[in-house]
Each structure stands twice: as structure tokens, then as C-alpha cells.
Design an enzyme around this catalytic site. Structure first.
Site, PDB file in Angstrom:
ATOM      1  CG  HIS A 147      -1.941   1.058   1.235  1.00  0.00           C
ATOM      2  ND1 HIS A 147      -3.271   0.825   1.524  1.00  0.00           N
ATOM      3  CD2 HIS A 147      -1.864   2.398   0.982  1.00  0.00           C
ATOM      4  CE1 HIS A 147      -3.950   1.958   1.457  1.00  0.00           C
ATOM      5  NE2 HIS A 147      -3.110   2.929   1.133  1.00  0.00           N
ATOM      6  CG  HIS A 168      -5.031   2.070   5.835  1.00  0.00           C
ATOM      7  ND1 HIS A 168      -6.356   2.013   6.180  1.00  0.00           N
ATOM      8  CD2 HIS A 168      -4.984   2.684   4.628  1.00  0.00           C
ATOM      9  CE1 HIS A 168      -7.066   2.580   5.216  1.00  0.00           C
ATOM     10  NE2 HIS A 168      -6.265   2.990   4.265  1.00  0.00           N
ATOM     11  CG  ASN A 201      -5.210   8.455  -3.090  1.00  0.00           C
ATOM     12  OD1 ASN A 201      -4.221   7.817  -3.435  1.00  0.00           O
ATOM     13  ND2 ASN A 201      -5.296   9.089  -1.941  1.00  0.00           N
ATOM     14  CG  HIS A 205      -9.808   4.378   3.603  1.00  0.00           C
ATOM     15  ND1 HIS A 205      -8.687   5.182   3.627  1.00  0.00           N
ATOM     16  CD2 HIS A 205     -10.496   4.686   4.724  1.00  0.00           C
ATOM     17  CE1 HIS A 205      -8.715   5.938   4.712  1.00  0.00           C
ATOM     18  NE2 HIS A 205      -9.817   5.656   5.394  1.00  0.00           N
ATOM     19  CB  ALA A 233      -5.025  12.849   6.640  1.00  0.00           C
ATOM     20  CG  HIS A 248      -0.837   7.009  -0.936  1.00  0.00           C
ATOM     21  ND1 HIS A 248      -2.017   7.118  -1.641  1.00  0.00           N
ATOM     22  CD2 HIS A 248      -1.144   6.316   0.189  1.00  0.00           C
ATOM     23  CE1 HIS A 248      -2.998   6.530  -0.961  1.00  0.00           C
ATOM     24  NE2 HIS A 248      -2.488   6.035   0.155  1.00  0.00           N
ATOM     25  CG  LEU A 249       4.886   5.734  -5.512  1.00  0.00           C
ATOM     26  CD1 LEU A 249       5.166   4.884  -6.750  1.00  0.00           C
ATOM     27  CD2 LEU A 249       6.180   6.030  -4.760  1.00  0.00           C
ATOM     28  NE  ARG A 250       0.688  12.129  -1.954  1.00  0.00           N
ATOM     29  CZ  ARG A 250      -0.345  11.660  -1.284  1.00  0.00           C
ATOM     30  NH1 ARG A 250      -1.346  11.065  -1.900  1.00  0.00           N
ATOM     31  NH2 ARG A 250      -0.414  11.774   0.029  1.00  0.00           N
ATOM     32  CG  ASP A 271      -1.865   4.750   3.973  1.00  0.00           C
ATOM     33  OD1 ASP A 271      -1.898   5.224   2.808  1.00  0.00           O
ATOM     34  OD2 ASP A 271      -2.678   5.092   4.848  1.00  0.00           O
ATOM     35  CG  HIS A 321       0.217  15.195   2.438  1.00  0.00           C
ATOM     36  ND1 HIS A 321      -0.692  15.508   1.452  1.00  0.00           N
ATOM     37  CD2 HIS A 321      -0.275  14.104   3.055  1.00  0.00           C
ATOM     38  CE1 HIS A 321      -1.686  14.632   1.479  1.00  0.00           C
ATOM     39  NE2 HIS A 321      -1.460  13.766   2.436  1.00  0.00           N
ATOM     40  CE  LYS A 327      -7.752   2.137  -0.592  1.00  0.00           C
ATOM     41  NZ  LYS A 327      -6.665   3.068  -0.434  1.00  0.00           N
TER      42      LYS A 327
END
Lengths: 322, 322
Positions: free
Chosen positions: A10, A161, A38, A127, A247, A12-14, A233, A237, A90
């Protein structure tokens, strides 16, 4: 110690600069990662998926991105085409997490898609939070997981998560439920967010909960339970957005050193948690990649681009040899 | 409606520029306030007390500051001298709140002072939290309140800024226990801090807790319970410090408009909560001051000096006529 083919289930790479800043840390420690969709706009079609994957592969050469797409009302043709390209779909309950405003509201509205996913053997990644009180959202979501597990007995469903003790009890109750555990839900509690000064860098959804929840998660992970898999996860940011209340915990730089400390020499369980369980549960076939961790002091970075990582500046007893 | 002689039983005013920025809002709404002593260095002797009081009186002409001093090992002579100058002595369990690093560690270490306070009829004001998990610190402190109440049956003890339902049950169990309730613990929950984006402006100690706790506090306040008194714990921090995680809600500007909405026309209970209970419980004698609240739209300030207030920019149905 050598860890064989670690997989982050899980991540997030943007996109753009952030992706370039953060991905090397995952590539350095992992053979592969499940990449979450996302973005704005979300990754929810073949073209967007392929271009995002291409962007990732341009930055990371020795790394396999396992792509997820965002849930929507896919038709059969789309799903058959996506099936070969994705790991899972997802599902975000609407409005709960970053960039998930397009997520589904009523679970039943996606039942036609879930039927097809079950048939085509596409896993579902969830989620799992309601819109209730922040400390109870996961607990309140448990009946939804149970309904999904019963209504789609052959659909593999990943509770992502997991931060609430009682959710883990579902793993032995339903064959088709699996769980990912993050580094921060494994090691921290709400005290790390709000027990002293407020620490926005450990604010995430689902919120990190009580010592009882953390201790239960630790017991499950240390038990080597086959259905518990590591999924960071890790969610970068920029500092300025964290100070506005975004978050997410950016844990990618410190994962293997922190887990090596957590497992205290129990390499067998470490190996299951970080790789074998995921590969066995989901028949993930990625090229072998051995990652060496040595017992040597290593300091976590204070900052990565504009992003403050988890355990910034902390000295660990273990170091990853790249 | 006219509110007679409102008293804020728990107020942080700071010193210097901040005091000048914030005090007019309290003076405009209240006849008097109990001023907390957790400055750096703390207010814990006659000279510091008098100079702080003088600073307050220079800024607010039509306002009575009821001064508190910080708990330490006062001797009899000091206490007899302070008795005429103070409302109460404030006890912070060590290290729990802003500038309270000098607070006592073991309650029994201050027993000699408490004995004298009981004899001299000086009330005790307590920040009741243990060092445990942030959501449980007040609940865990309940046995300490019970021990104090039993060991000093004639000492009036104020449980400050009550945020946990079970604490309110002590009021009917022990004659000598009283409680103050803040605006934020009365109206908000942890969802307002961490349910959406992280909101540092509603981060405080004791942390704002669950809907169950808030609902219990609302019931007690609406019941007109004689031992429940308003104490804002309004605690101004410049924006830059809030963004670094400082604990405290600056509610002073919005108190009467927000409470007028909360009491929905029940002026009798409003009057008890905001003034009569405090005056009756502690024989507070301050000159009468009538404050008029009219039903007229009023917008809370967005910013006061460098401080963001509670409900910044919100439109209320009631306005205080100054």
C-alpha cells in the site's frame, strides 16, 4: 540479514516532483509496491493507468509498480482489459480520505462491479471507515467488511491500514479477508499525534488509535499470521500542506530499519510480513530482489524534498545497504 | 436578554502584547475572571502576583481579575499573606500542560500546603490529568480527585475544564468537589480536531473527547447543576506557535454569543452557569455588571492580533452589546 523480495502492499507515490523525491526510498528497500490511485484526477481508466505507470518506471528502474485503480462503475470490457494491468481496485468510502471525494457512498452501488471482480479474480482493496466519530470509524465499518466477505465469498478483500484491534479478528472468521498494516499503526498511538505538542506529521486516516489497538496489531504481526501483510500507506505531503492539516504519514525512508528493530532478530516472521504472505496470498510474481540490512547506526533523513518523514532524524540500529 | 455579572472561572491572559490583544474581549463580556498563573516564570509569590494584577488592571478598567497562584511549597506566612490576594491555588500535575513543567509530581508532596489551604479556606484548582494515554488521562485521574476530596473534606476543590463524562459523577458524591466547563469541551469533540483535516486551533489539554463525553457535559450544564460553573480556559497562542503544536483554544471572543445559542432561551440556567453558581459556591463578591445580549447576527473575528479564535469568522445569532 537478507530480506527476499520485500513488497509494500500500500503505497502513495503522487506525481511529478514529489514522485521523483520519494520513489528512490521505496526502490531502495522494496522489490515492488502496490501503488494507490487517489491522484487528481483519480487513476480510473487504462490510459491514465498506463501513463502513471510509465512515469513511475522512468524514475525507478529496479522496481515493480503493482497498479491499483479507483473504484467506479466499470463495465465488463473495461474490467477485462484492466485485469491484466492492475493488482486490485481501491474502494474509498466517500469523502473520508485524501482525494477520495469521488469514492462510492453506498457499498451496494458497486455490487455489479464487485460481482465481475469476483468472477475475473480481481482483488478489492478497501479503506474501511464510516463517517462516524473519528476513533470509531473503523470499528463501525466492521459490519460492512463482514457483509462484503459474505456476499462475495470468492472475492479477495484487503482491509487496508488496519488500526483497530477488533478488525484483525475478522481474518480468521472469513477466508477471503486480508489485512495490511502500516509502520505507524504498528508502532505509534494517538499519544504520538496529540499526547504532547500536536504533531501533524503523524496525523493520518485512519487515525492512529489506542495503546490497546497498537498492542493487538503488534501481537498479530509478531505471530506471523499469514493474512497480515505490510502496506506502508506512506503518503507524502509537502510541509506546507501538513501544516494546513493534510492527513498522511510519509514513512517510506525508514521502513526496513524500523521493522528490523521491531522484529528483534526474528527474520522468519519479518520475511513473511514484508513479502511471503503477500506473494502467497495474491500469487504475486515479481523478480526476486535481495535487500541487505546490516546492524549499523543509520540516521533517518530530516527532510526529503519538501516532505518531513516519519522518525525524521532518528538514529536506527539498522541500515539498508543499497 | 440581560446576563448579570458573568464570571469566567478559568482564563489565561498571558502578558504584554497578547494580554492587551485578548483582554478587551473578556472585559466586554464578563464582570470578572479567575486568571491562571502559568506564565514563565509562574505566578507563585506576592510580588509577581501584584505586578501581574497591575498589568491586567492597566488594560481593563471595568473588570475584576480574581488571581490564582501556582502551587509550590508555600509556608504558613506566605499563605496567610496570599489569602487576601488570591482566589485559589492552581495545581498542575507535572509536565502535562503549557508552562506547567514546575507542577507537582506526587500529590502527597503538597499535602502540608493543602492542610493549610483547608484551614485558611483557600480553594484548590486542579488540572486533573495523569501521564497516561491522552484519551484516558482524565478518567485515570478520578481516584486522585476522590483521594483529595476525602483527605481534605473542607477544602473546596475545583475540577477544571472537565472533558470526561465520568468526572461529573463525582460532583454528587463529594460535597467539596466543583467543576468548570469550557466552551470547547461543551460544544466540540475530537472530530473537530482530527475528524477532517487536522485543526490545531481546537487542540488543547485535556484533549476534547468523544460525543458521549460531550453529550454528558451538555446534559449536566443544561440541568443547571449547582456545582457546574463556566470556565473558558481560553488560552491564546500566536498562530506560529499553534502551527508548532501548542495546546489551547482561544475562545474568549465568542463565549456569550455561543452560550446564548446553546441555552436556546433558557436564560435562568444560562445565568446560573455563567455566574450564580460560581458566586454562590465560592462567595465571590464582585460589583454587579449587566451584560446585554441581543438577537442580532454577529460575526466572530477571524483573527485577534496574531491569534486565531475559536469559531473564527462564524456568524452567530446573538451579539453582545458593549
Amino acid at each position: 540479514m537478507i530480506i527476499n523480495t520485500p513488497i509494500d502492499m500500500h503505497l502513495h507515490l503522487r506525481e511529478g516532483d514529489i514522485l521523483k523525491d520519494v520513489l528512490p526510498y521505496t526502490e531502495n528497500q522494496f522489490a515492488a509496491a502496490v501503488v494507490m490511485p487517489n491522484l487528481v484526477p483519480p487513476v480510473d481508466n487504462k490510459e491514465r493507468l498506463l501513463s502513471y505507470k510509465e512515469e513511475i518506471l522512468k524514475t525507478a528502474k529496479n522496481f515493480i509498480p503493482l497498479m491499483n485503480v479507483f473504484m467506479r462503475d466499470y463495465n465488463e470490457d473495461e474490467l477485462l482489459e484492466l485485469k491484466e494491468l492492475i493488482f486490485a481496485i481501491k474502494l474509498y468510502p466517500a469523502g473520508i480520505t485524501t482525494n477520495s471525494e469521488g469514492g462510492v457512498k453506498g457499498i451496494e452501488s458497486v455490487y455489479p462491479v464487485l460481482e465481475m471482480m469476483q468472477e475475473f479474480e480481481i482483488p478489492l482493496s478497501v479503506h474501511g471507515e464510516t463517517h462516524g466519530f473519528v476513533m470509531e470509524r473503523e470499528r463501525e465499518f466492521i459490519p460492512v467488511y463482514e457483509k462484503l466477505a459474505r456476499d462475495f465469498p470468492k472475492l479477495k478483500i484487503i482491509m487496508e491500514h488496519v488500526g483497530t484491534a477488533e478488525m484483525l479478528d475478522l481474518l480468521d472468521k472469513y477466508d477471503n479477508l486480508y489485512a495490511t498494516v502500516t509502520l505507524h499503526h504498528l508502532l505509534l498511538t494517538l499519544d504520538d499525534v496529540a499526547g504532547g505538542m500536536l504533531n501533524p506529521h503523524y496525523f493520518c486516516k485512519p487515525i492512529i488509535k489506542t495503546p490497546k489497538d497498537r498492542d493487538a496489531i503488534q501481537r498479530f504481526v509478531k505471530s506471523g499470521h499469514k493474512k497480515v501483510m505490510f502496506g506502508s500507506d506512506s503518503a507524502p505531503h509537502p510541509l506546507k500542506n501538513k501544516l494546513k492539516g493534510a492527513a498522511g504519514v510519509f514513512s517510506a525512508p525508514v521502513i526496513l530499519p524500523a521493522l528490523a528493530e521491531f522484529f528483534e532478530g526474528d527474520i522468519e516472521t519479518f520475511q513473511k510480513f514484508i513479502s511471503d504472505n503477500a506473494r502467497n496470498n495474491f500469487n504475486i510474481n515479481v523478480p526476486e530482489k535481495k535487500v541487505e540490512i546490516v546492524k549499523e547506526e543509520w540516521r533517518a533523513p530530516y527532510i526529503v524534498g519538501e516532505i518531513k518523514p516519519m522518525f525524521a532524524g532518528k538514529i536506527f540500529k539498522f541500515k539498508v545497504i543499497s
